[in-house]
Design a protein around this motif. Sequence first.
Motif, PDB file in Angstrom:
ATOM      1  N   LYS A  56       0.822  -1.209   0.000  1.00 22.18           N
ATOM      2  CA  LYS A  56       0.000   0.000   0.000  1.00 22.18           C
ATOM      3  C   LYS A  56       0.858   1.263   0.000  1.00 22.18           C
ATOM      4  N   ILE A  57       2.013   1.172   0.634  1.00 22.32           N
ATOM      5  CA  ILE A  57       2.876   2.346   0.787  1.00 22.32           C
ATOM      6  C   ILE A  57       3.814   2.511  -0.400  1.00 22.32           C
ATOM      7  N   PHE A  58       4.460   1.426  -0.807  1.00 14.85           N
ATOM      8  CA  PHE A  58       5.387   1.474  -1.936  1.00 14.85           C
ATOM      9  C   PHE A  58       4.613   1.505  -3.255  1.00 14.85           C
ATOM     10  N   CYS A  59       5.295   1.880  -4.301  1.00 12.77           N
ATOM     11  CA  CYS A  59       4.746   1.792  -5.656  1.00 12.77           C
ATOM     12  C   CYS A  59       5.208   0.460  -6.251  1.00 12.77           C
ATOM     13  N   ILE A  60       4.970  -0.580  -5.494  1.00 18.73           N
ATOM     14  CA  ILE A  60       5.327  -1.944  -5.876  1.00 18.73           C
ATOM     15  C   ILE A  60       4.105  -2.819  -5.611  1.00 18.73           C
ATOM     16  N   ASP A  61       3.671  -3.524  -6.642  1.00 18.31           N
ATOM     17  CA  ASP A  61       2.471  -4.347  -6.553  1.00 18.31           C
ATOM     18  C   ASP A  61       2.833  -5.799  -6.283  1.00 18.31           C
ATOM     19  N   VAL A  62       2.004  -6.471  -5.503  1.00 16.39           N
ATOM     20  CA  VAL A  62       2.187  -7.893  -5.213  1.00 16.39           C
ATOM     21  C   VAL A  62       1.318  -8.694  -6.181  1.00 16.39           C
ATOM     22  N   CYS A  63       1.962  -9.471  -7.048  1.00 11.97           N
ATOM     23  CA  CYS A  63       1.245 -10.319  -8.009  1.00 11.97           C
ATOM     24  C   CYS A  63       0.946 -11.684  -7.410  1.00 11.97           C
ATOM     25  N   ALA A  64       1.892 -12.226  -6.676  1.00  6.86           N
ATOM     26  CA  ALA A  64       1.716 -13.555  -6.080  1.00  6.86           C
ATOM     27  C   ALA A  64       2.609 -13.667  -4.848  1.00  6.86           C
TER      28      ALA A  64
END
Length: 320
Positions: free
Chosen positions: A56-64
């Motif tokens: 939520k904080i980083f501009c990094i998405d969790v795909c799996a």
Amino acid sequence: MTTARSSLINVSVTPYYHCVSRCVRRSFLCGYDKHTDKNFEHRREWIEKRLLMLAKIFCIDVCAYAIMSNHYHVVLHINLEDAESLSLENVAERWLSLHSGPVLVNRFMCGDKLSEAENERCEEIIQCWRERLTSISWFMRLLNQYIASEANKEDQCTGHFWEGRFKSQALLDEKALAAAMAYVDLNPVRAAIAETPEQSAFTSVKARIEALRKEQHTAPCLFPFVGNPREPMPSGIPFRLMDYLALIDWTGRQFRDNKRGQIDSTLPPILSRLGFEPSDWLKACTQIEYGSLVGSDIAIKAALPQLNRKRISGLRMPGG
């Protein structure tokens, strides 16, 4: 000899990466340890909560993701567009939710009048934070440091908790992304911890299935599936969710029934779109951790100059 992160992670090559962290001590990261007769199952929730909070904080998405007994896997997506769209205030708010900031930035956030030089310095600091919000190294550091601190506190000991640096693999094309996500989501099935994907606790596939049961469009804090590539392409994983779930279900059955490479009537169409033969797909889903690059020969060769590397060390996907 370790390899510089700059030759492993480069968003201009690919925004998708498979990362793994393993526990260094004999005591378990999670689960039940028969040797010590202790149950560390609650630590899975620590990792899942921290992982999704950082997303939520980083501009990094969790795909799996999959959280196992002595290690965990994540497939991450670096979202540069998200980072570039944030205002200075937005960036500062996100970073300061994890760290205490310098007095100058705190004054800026409070709306104090700053000199031109102070404003310039403040902007320099916040732009540095903007870059960090797209850094997988920072993301993994803040995940692993927190878990290590909590585990050491609980175990009443000090010292290293993780086995050195996390391992990262660049996923260079759609085939590599699909194989890595399936490899991660099916870890509990392959380890005989779970019978089916929907029974695989603390995995992204279980979270997505539970979201569907609640009639939610996507699981909270996970990068959404947006369908097959098209123009304009929205931000998200370039597959249909139902195709992916069918692929996971089919693949899990092959692992469980020991029918590697056999074709049956339920073969998911996504394999044909990606150009996979069933035997190639199942091989990829069991060997994905080999090397630091995953992709077709063409994709790997094209990535080497951008990563300042000369040798190919990775899992070659079929076709292309």
